[in-house]
Design an enzyme around this catalytic site. Sequence first.
Site, PDB file in Angstrom:
ATOM      1  N   GLU A  99     -37.824 -16.345  -4.398  1.00 58.20           N
ATOM      2  CA  GLU A  99     -36.454 -16.777  -4.072  1.00 58.20           C
ATOM      3  C   GLU A  99     -35.850 -17.650  -5.176  1.00 58.20           C
ATOM      4  OE1 GLU A  99     -35.140 -15.189  -1.833  1.00 58.20           O
ATOM      5  OE2 GLU A  99     -36.935 -14.450  -0.868  1.00 58.20           O
ATOM      6  N   GLY A 100     -36.173 -17.335  -6.408  1.00 56.21           N
ATOM      7  CA  GLY A 100     -35.693 -18.116  -7.543  1.00 56.21           C
ATOM      8  C   GLY A 100     -36.695 -19.196  -7.880  1.00 56.21           C
TER       9      GLY A 100
END
Length: 590
Positions: A442-443
């Site tokens: 998620e980053g």
Amino acid sequence: MSTFQAPLRDMRFVLHEVFAAPELWARLPALADSVDADTADAILEEAAKVTASLIAPLNRSGDEEGAQWHAGAVRTPAGFREAYATYAEGGWVGLSGNPRYGGMGMPKMLAVAFEEMLYAAGSSFALYSALSAGACLAIDAHASEDLKRIYLPAMYAGHWAGSMCLTEAHAGTDLGLIRTRAEPRADGSYQVSGSKIFITGGEQDLTENIIHLVLARLPDAPAGPKGISLFLVPKVLVNADGSLGARNAVSCGSIEHKMGIKASATCVMNFDGATGYLVGEANKGLAAMFTMMNYERLSIGIQGIGCAEASYQSAVAYARDRLQSRAAAGALNPQQAADPIIVHADVRRMLLTMKALNEGGRAFACYVGQQLDLSKYATDPGERRDAEALVALLTPVAKAFFTDNGLESCVHGQQVFGGHGYIREWGQEQLVRDVRIAQIYEGTNGIQALDLLGRKVVANGGATLQRFAAEIRDFAHTRRTPHSPALLEALQRLEVLSDWLLDQAKADPDSVGAASVEYLHLFGYVAYAYMWARMAATAQHKHDEDPGFYGGKLATADFFFSRLLPRTLGLEASIRAGSRPLYGLGAEQF
């Protein structure tokens, strides 16, 4: 080895006493008739039972067995299908979903507490539900009414699941490089072709359908991120009446063999001319997907808190029971051969670090949830805008700081166990492996730090930061506690450094990247200091009602301010060193 039990007393303290959530809900018309203190407590109590009795018992066996792939199909570990069916029947997938389509419509302040329980009980199990909830959020916010009507009820009910298909083998952080294509058809649908990797829950045997949200390019799309559209692509095609039809041209090519979260299927997904439907506007898919990604970033941050809480509970139980050596001041347990290791200073240092970080994170997650509720339900446009700005500022901090602290805490928990912490059956090594991914997906946390400093602070001249700082300063002056001076000093350090970095960015393009990770951590400690000041003020006021609980809260606040907040001093020194030390080596010298 202890078993996980949700920290309900602390959750209620944060929700009801520190943030007065029921009073907030009462003034928001969309929530006033659906949730109050009694409703929230009933949901938390039931969630605690579900996570402790249904999900936690599958955590270790799920890790041992893992998800299995054969000929395009994925089999989840023994017990997962039955547990997921019970979980879905309880309405947990749609806890905060839109009531118009079958969701329960509960506020995010309540949902974050449930998510912590879920990740603490079993991260792999939790991920199947988390991706579905996030996909529902994006569909509800951006899809057409027809798509919402057809897909959301079955997804909220847990009969269908959701996935998020962004990453390709050559395109991770830089989504502008994606190659997946979508060709329009005469009937208004699209033919989607391409391959995606690292897709959580892309294939599984828990639900009868999986709804993939896929980023792809239209034939005439501009290059880069401005040419990305979002498509809903079901595993099984859905008829107009909502019944299932033929299998779509979607397949799982393989699953990854991972360090942790082994019971969560991480898939390679192939779309071979699959039928899909546009979500939102053409070429604006990245903005629509970020609705889901921002939800997932907070959720994955909470994974860090959940794993750390599970590690803490196990470590405390072990430290109270394990007998080794005598206390420095003399035997405290003379009737036994040795004292429990909880008397030793280093063990207490580790446990208090875990406790202070976990409880600070729990409060901060509730605070971010409060802002999400205000941004969605506040009737005053100005209040909504301010909350939206705070959510944008704080989301990268929550994702990265929660998960960095989650790994630190799980390592501390493993260390408390000594050699047993390295042995599988005690559970601590699994928590270290499971929590590690949360800093990556998620980053990555480095990207979160760049987002915070580059986009959320430097890009707007620190305007939102100033609003957050004003709130903290107002609290410190109006609810003075013994910790107010330390809070104000740390806040000033953050503000002065922020102004300094704004100046540095004008002359040195590398300055933001060089400072970003340390800056996010410094920001996180200041945010936690604000949370601990609020918790301490409440505990101080109510101490006589329950000296054991509130006294423990005050002692932990003292530990945070005296032993953890000073970390900001070293972070400041590192930031002020600038970018030059990072670029003293040529690439060939590494």
